[in-house]
Design a protein around this motif. Structure first.
Motif, PDB file in Angstrom:
ATOM      1  N   LEU A 243       0.826  -1.200   0.000  1.00  0.00           N
ATOM      2  CA  LEU A 243       0.000   0.000   0.000  1.00  0.00           C
ATOM      3  C   LEU A 243       0.866   1.258   0.000  1.00  0.00           C
ATOM      4  CD1 LEU A 243      -2.828   1.258   0.179  1.00  0.00           C
ATOM      5  CD2 LEU A 243      -2.648   1.092   2.667  1.00  0.00           C
ATOM      6  N   PHE A 244       1.931   1.240   0.782  1.00  0.00           N
ATOM      7  CA  PHE A 244       2.850   2.384   0.809  1.00  0.00           C
ATOM      8  C   PHE A 244       3.490   2.608  -0.564  1.00  0.00           C
ATOM      9  CE2 PHE A 244       7.267   3.852   1.299  1.00  0.00           C
ATOM     10  CZ  PHE A 244       7.041   5.094   1.868  1.00  0.00           C
ATOM     11  N   SER A 245       3.893   1.533  -1.227  1.00  0.00           N
ATOM     12  CA  SER A 245       4.494   1.656  -2.554  1.00  0.00           C
ATOM     13  C   SER A 245       3.499   2.231  -3.556  1.00  0.00           C
ATOM     14  CB  SER A 245       4.988   0.282  -3.040  1.00  0.00           C
ATOM     15  OG  SER A 245       5.958  -0.242  -2.157  1.00  0.00           O
ATOM     16  N   ALA A 246       2.234   1.795  -3.475  1.00  0.00           N
ATOM     17  CA  ALA A 246       1.217   2.307  -4.394  1.00  0.00           C
ATOM     18  C   ALA A 246       0.978   3.794  -4.172  1.00  0.00           C
ATOM     19  CB  ALA A 246      -0.080   1.522  -4.220  1.00  0.00           C
ATOM     20  N   VAL A 247       0.958   4.229  -2.904  1.00  0.00           N
ATOM     21  CA  VAL A 247       0.750   5.645  -2.606  1.00  0.00           C
ATOM     22  C   VAL A 247       1.926   6.477  -3.100  1.00  0.00           C
ATOM     23  CG1 VAL A 247       0.521   7.326  -0.738  1.00  0.00           C
ATOM     24  CG2 VAL A 247      -0.779   5.200  -0.669  1.00  0.00           C
ATOM     25  N   LEU A 251       2.022   9.476  -5.876  1.00  0.00           N
ATOM     26  CA  LEU A 251       2.603  10.794  -5.635  1.00  0.00           C
ATOM     27  C   LEU A 251       3.512  11.211  -6.779  1.00  0.00           C
ATOM     28  CD1 LEU A 251       3.300  13.244  -3.810  1.00  0.00           C
ATOM     29  CD2 LEU A 251       5.066  11.802  -2.756  1.00  0.00           C
ATOM     30  N   LEU A 252       4.389  10.297  -7.225  1.00  0.00           N
ATOM     31  CA  LEU A 252       5.305  10.626  -8.306  1.00  0.00           C
ATOM     32  C   LEU A 252       4.558  10.854  -9.618  1.00  0.00           C
ATOM     33  CD1 LEU A 252       8.291  11.059  -8.782  1.00  0.00           C
ATOM     34  CD2 LEU A 252       8.497   8.673  -9.455  1.00  0.00           C
ATOM     35  N   VAL A 253       3.502  10.081  -9.853  1.00  0.00           N
ATOM     36  CA  VAL A 253       2.691  10.294 -11.056  1.00  0.00           C
ATOM     37  C   VAL A 253       2.050  11.674 -11.028  1.00  0.00           C
ATOM     38  CG1 VAL A 253       0.581   9.555 -12.227  1.00  0.00           C
ATOM     39  CG2 VAL A 253       2.259   7.868 -11.549  1.00  0.00           C
ATOM     40  N   GLY A 254       1.571  12.093  -9.854  1.00  0.00           N
ATOM     41  CA  GLY A 254       0.923  13.391  -9.748  1.00  0.00           C
ATOM     42  C   GLY A 254       1.871  14.551  -9.963  1.00  0.00           C
ATOM     43  N   VAL A 255       3.064  14.495  -9.379  1.00  0.00           N
ATOM     44  CA  VAL A 255       3.984  15.631  -9.495  1.00  0.00           C
ATOM     45  C   VAL A 255       4.639  15.707 -10.862  1.00  0.00           C
ATOM     46  CG1 VAL A 255       4.473  15.613  -7.019  1.00  0.00           C
ATOM     47  CG2 VAL A 255       5.978  14.350  -8.560  1.00  0.00           C
ATOM     48  N   LEU A 271      -0.423  -2.852  -9.940  1.00  0.00           N
ATOM     49  CA  LEU A 271      -0.855  -4.226 -10.203  1.00  0.00           C
ATOM     50  C   LEU A 271      -0.195  -5.205  -9.235  1.00  0.00           C
ATOM     51  CD1 LEU A 271      -0.823  -4.211 -14.102  1.00  0.00           C
ATOM     52  CD2 LEU A 271      -2.826  -4.438 -12.640  1.00  0.00           C
ATOM     53  N   SER A 272       1.101  -4.989  -8.967  1.00  0.00           N
ATOM     54  CA  SER A 272       1.786  -5.872  -8.015  1.00  0.00           C
ATOM     55  C   SER A 272       1.223  -5.700  -6.611  1.00  0.00           C
ATOM     56  CB  SER A 272       3.282  -5.580  -8.024  1.00  0.00           C
ATOM     57  OG  SER A 272       3.546  -4.267  -7.577  1.00  0.00           O
ATOM     58  N   ALA A 273       0.895  -4.457  -6.235  1.00  0.00           N
ATOM     59  CA  ALA A 273       0.282  -4.224  -4.924  1.00  0.00           C
ATOM     60  C   ALA A 273      -1.087  -4.903  -4.836  1.00  0.00           C
ATOM     61  CB  ALA A 273       0.149  -2.727  -4.671  1.00  0.00           C
ATOM     62  N   LEU A 274      -1.851  -4.846  -5.925  1.00  0.00           N
ATOM     63  CA  LEU A 274      -3.148  -5.524  -5.946  1.00  0.00           C
ATOM     64  C   LEU A 274      -2.976  -7.033  -5.777  1.00  0.00           C
ATOM     65  CD1 LEU A 274      -6.226  -5.377  -6.396  1.00  0.00           C
ATOM     66  CD2 LEU A 274      -5.777  -5.576  -8.855  1.00  0.00           C
ATOM     67  N   GLY A 275      -1.921  -7.583  -6.401  1.00  0.00           N
ATOM     68  CA  GLY A 275      -1.654  -9.006  -6.254  1.00  0.00           C
ATOM     69  C   GLY A 275      -1.364  -9.390  -4.816  1.00  0.00           C
ATOM     70  N   VAL A 276      -0.643  -8.530  -4.098  1.00  0.00           N
ATOM     71  CA  VAL A 276      -0.359  -8.810  -2.684  1.00  0.00           C
ATOM     72  C   VAL A 276      -1.640  -8.777  -1.858  1.00  0.00           C
ATOM     73  CG1 VAL A 276       0.859  -7.963  -0.640  1.00  0.00           C
ATOM     74  CG2 VAL A 276       2.007  -7.967  -2.845  1.00  0.00           C
ATOM     75  N   TRP A 277      -2.513  -7.809  -2.137  1.00  0.00           N
ATOM     76  CA  TRP A 277      -3.727  -7.664  -1.346  1.00  0.00           C
ATOM     77  C   TRP A 277      -4.733  -8.784  -1.597  1.00  0.00           C
ATOM     78  CZ3 TRP A 277      -5.721  -4.368   2.404  1.00  0.00           C
ATOM     79  CH2 TRP A 277      -4.819  -3.423   2.889  1.00  0.00           C
ATOM     80  N   VAL A 278      -4.731  -9.384  -2.789  1.00  0.00           N
ATOM     81  CA  VAL A 278      -5.676 -10.473  -3.081  1.00  0.00           C
ATOM     82  C   VAL A 278      -4.992 -11.836  -2.965  1.00  0.00           C
ATOM     83  CG1 VAL A 278      -7.060  -9.022  -4.598  1.00  0.00           C
ATOM     84  CG2 VAL A 278      -5.194 -10.366  -5.578  1.00  0.00           C
ATOM     85  N   TYR A 279      -3.832 -11.858  -2.264  1.00  0.00           N
ATOM     86  CA  TYR A 279      -3.098 -13.095  -2.007  1.00  0.00           C
ATOM     87  C   TYR A 279      -2.643 -13.780  -3.291  1.00  0.00           C
ATOM     88  CZ  TYR A 279      -4.865 -12.599   2.746  1.00  0.00           C
ATOM     89  OH  TYR A 279      -5.157 -12.115   3.989  1.00  0.00           O
TER      90      TYR A 279
END
Length: 497
Positions: A243-247, A251-255, A271-279
Motif C-alpha cells: 500500500l505504501f508503494s502504491a501511494v 505521488l510521483l505520477v501526480g507531481v 498491479l503488483s500491490a493488488l496481487g499482494v492484497w488479493v493473495y
C-alpha cells in the motif's frame, strides 16, 4: 506486421510440444488482441484524416506542450482540439510555428490541416498526433482564451509550481537536473548539459521512468523478485508495504503530470500491490506486461515510440540483472554451506555486504545497458562505452536526490503559506543541490573521454545483438557457469565491435 505476428503465433501452436500448448494459446490470443487494437487505431486515424485533412478550419484547442522554436516569437506545440468550426471534436495535432503561448492555455485560430509527413508519420502517430496544422497568416491572429480547466492542464500547472519552488535560489544546471529528475520538467536543461549526460550514459536519469518509481517506492522491483533477503515475515507487513508503494507511485505520477513513462511504471507497481492484497503471487514481468497493454489500449501505435521501447527494455534488463544477482547469491550460499565455515566476524560481514551491493549495482547496470543497446542501434541513436561505469559510480545518487528533491519541492510549495517550511526547505534543497552538482561533474568529465558517443551500422549491430542474445539464452538453459559464459560473451562482443 500484425498479420506476421498472428501467423508466427499460429505456427508456434502447431509446432511446439503438447505440454507447452497453453503458452502458445496465450501468444495466439495476444496476437489477436494486438490485431484488433491496430485495426481500431487505424480506423480512428483514418476517420480523422477523412474528415479534416486538406481543410482550413477554425479550431478551439488546449495547448498540451510548447517547446522553443527556431523562429522568434513562435513555439513548436502540440494541441488537443476541442472543437472544429464550432462542432465538438477530440483529436491531437502538431503545429510547428504557433505564435508564442504556454502549455495549459486555451487558444482559438484558423489552421490548415494536413496529413503528417511520411518520415514523421510513425513517430507522430505514436505520440497520438493525428494531423499537422499550420496557422494562417491572412486570417485573424491566434486568440488566447485563458487557462484551461481540464485535468491535463491542472496537473501541468502543478508541475510548473513544484519545479519553480524546487529551483528557487539554485544554479541553473543543478536546478534543471533536479527538476527533470523529480517533477519531469526538462525546460531548465541546457543543450550542453543534455549532451554531457548523453555522452556519460546517464541520459535516462533525466527522464522520470520506472527506475525512479522503483527507487522512490522502496526498491519495488527488487521486492517482487523471489528469495529476496530481508523479506517481511508477516503477510500483513507485506500488504502495508504494498500500500505504501502504491501511494508513493501515485505521488510521483501526480507531481510529474501523468507522463506515459511514469504511468507505465506506476501501473506495474499498482498491479503488483493488488496481487499482494488479493493473495496472488506478485510477478514483475506480468505486472509490466499488463501495464504496457493498458497504456497501448487507446493507441496501438504507442509501441513505436522510442521512449516506450527504451523504458520496457531497461526494466526487463533490470529484472535480468536481479535474476543474475539472485542466482550468484544462491550458488555462493550453497558453496559456503558445503564447506561448513564458522560464523563470519563483524567486519567480514560488512565487507561482504558492501561487495554484494557493488556486485548488484554492476549486474543491474550492465544488464540494463545491454537490454537498451539493440533499441538504440536500431533507432539510429548513439551509445557510450561508459554507461556501466557511470551506473556503478553515480547511480546510487538517484535515490537521495529524489528524496531531497521531492522534499524541497513540496516544502517550497508549502512555504508560500507558512515561513517555517522555508526554514526547513533550505537545508533539504542544499543537500539536493550538492548531490546534483556531483552528478553533473561526473557527466561533464566523462563525456569528453574517448568512446563517449559511438554510432553503429544498424543491420550489422542488430545481427550481432541477436547472436549474443542467443548465446546468453543457451548458456542459461545449459547451466553454464557465469565465470565461463560472461567472458565469452564480452570477448565476442569486443571482437564484433
Amino acid at each position: 506486421m500484425p498479420f506476421a505476428a498472428f501467423f508466427v503465433a499460429f505456427l508456434l501452436l502447431l509446432c511446439i510440444p503438447r505440454r507447452s500448448r497453453k503458452l502458445a494459446v496465450c501468444l495466439l490470443l495476444g496476437a489477436l488482441a494486438g490485431l484488433c487494437a491496430v485495426y481500431t487505431t487505424n480506423a480512428r486515424l483514418e476517420r480523422t484524416r477523412a474528415n479534416y485533412a486538406g481543410r482550413t478550419v477554425l479550431l478551439t484547442a488546449e495547448v498540451e506542450r510548447a517547446d522553443s522554436s527556431y523562429l522568434p516569437g513562435t513555439v513548436d506545440a502540440t494541441l488537443w482540439v476541442e472543437s472544429v468550426n464550432g462542432s465538438p471534436a477530440s483529436f491531437c495535432i502538431a503545429c510547428a510555428e504557433l505564435p508564442a503561448c504556454t502549455a495549459g492555455k486555451r487558444v482559438q485560430g484558423w489552421f490548415a490541416l494536413q496529413q503528417p509527413d511520411m518520415e514523421e508519420q510513425t513517430a507522430q502517430y505514436a505520440d497520438g498526433i493525428a494531423l499537422q496544422a499550420e496557422p494562417l497568416a491572412e486570417k485573424l491572429q491566434l486568440t488566447v482564451l485563458g487557462e484551461s480547466g481540464s485535468f491535463r492542464a491542472r496537473t501541468h500547472r502543478l508541475q510548473q509550481k513544484l519545479s519553480e519552488s524546487l529551483r528557487r535560489a539554485m544554479h541553473r544546471d543543478t536546478g534543471g537536473v533536479l527538476a527533470a529528475m523529480t517533477v519531469g520538467d526538462r525546460s531548465g536543461l541546457s543543450a550542453q548539459l543534455r549532451s554531457a549526460y548523453r555522452g556519460a550514459g546517464l541520459s535516462h536519469v533525466l527522464v522520470v521512468s520506472g527506475m525512479h518509481v522503483s527507487i522512490l517506492c522502496g526498491d519495488v522491483l527488487g521486492r517482487l523478485l523471489p528469495n529476496r533477503k530481508k523479506r517481511l515475515r508477516g503477510y500483513t507487513g507485506r500488504r502495508v508495504r504494498a500500500l505504501f508503494s502504491a501511494v508513493m507511485a501515485l505521488l510521483l505520477v501526480g507531481v510529474t503530470g501523468f507522463t506515459p513513462s511514469v504511468l507505465r511504471a506506476a501501473g506495474a507497481v499498482w498491479l503488483s500491490a493488488l496481487g499482494v492484497w488479493v493473495y496472488g503471487p506478485p510477478d514483475a514481468l506480468t505486472s509490466l506486461g499488463v501495464a504496457g497493454v493498458l497504456m497501448t489500449a487507446g493507441n496501438s501505435c504507442a509501441v513505436c515510440d522510442v521512449g516506450f521501447q527504451l523504458s520496457f527494455a531497461a526494466v526487463v534488463g533490470t529484472l535480468a540483472g536481479g535474476a543474475v544477482v539472485r542466482r550468484s547469491q544462491e550458488v555462493w550460499e550453497k558453496q559456503r554451506a558445503k564447506k561448513k565455515r564458522p560464523r563470519l566476524r563483524f567486519w567480514k560481514r560488512k565487507a561482504l555486504g558492501l561487495a554484494g551491493s557493488l556486485w548488484e549495482t554492476v549486474c543491474i547496470s550492465a544488464c540494463a545497458s545491454m537490454a537498451t543497446f539493440p533499441v538504440l542501434v536500431l533507432r539510429g541513436m548513439s551509445t557510450t562505452v561508459w554507461a556501466v561505469a557511470s551506473g556503478v559510480t553515480v547511480l546510487w545518487l538517484v535515490g537521495p536526490m529524489l528524496s531531497f528533491g521531492l522534499g524541497a519541492a513540496l516544502l517550497g510549495l508549502a512555504a508560500e503559506g507558512l515561513a517555517l517550511f522555508e526554514i526547513i526547505r533550505r537545508p533539504v534543497a542544499f543537500c539536493a543541490e550538492g548531490l546534483a552538482w556531483l552528478m553533473n561533474e561526473w557527466a561533464f568529465r566523462v563525456s569528453v573521454l574517448p568512446g563517449a558517443s559511438l554510432w553503429f551500422d544498424g543491420t550489422y549491430a542488430a545481427l550481432v545483438c541477436l547472436v549474443l542474445i542467443l548465446l546468453c539464452v543457451m548458456a542459461m538453459r545449459r547451466h553454464i557457469r557465469l565465470r565461463v559464459a560472461l567472458p565469452t560473451v564480452i570477448l565476442l562482443a569486443a571482437l564484433a565491435i
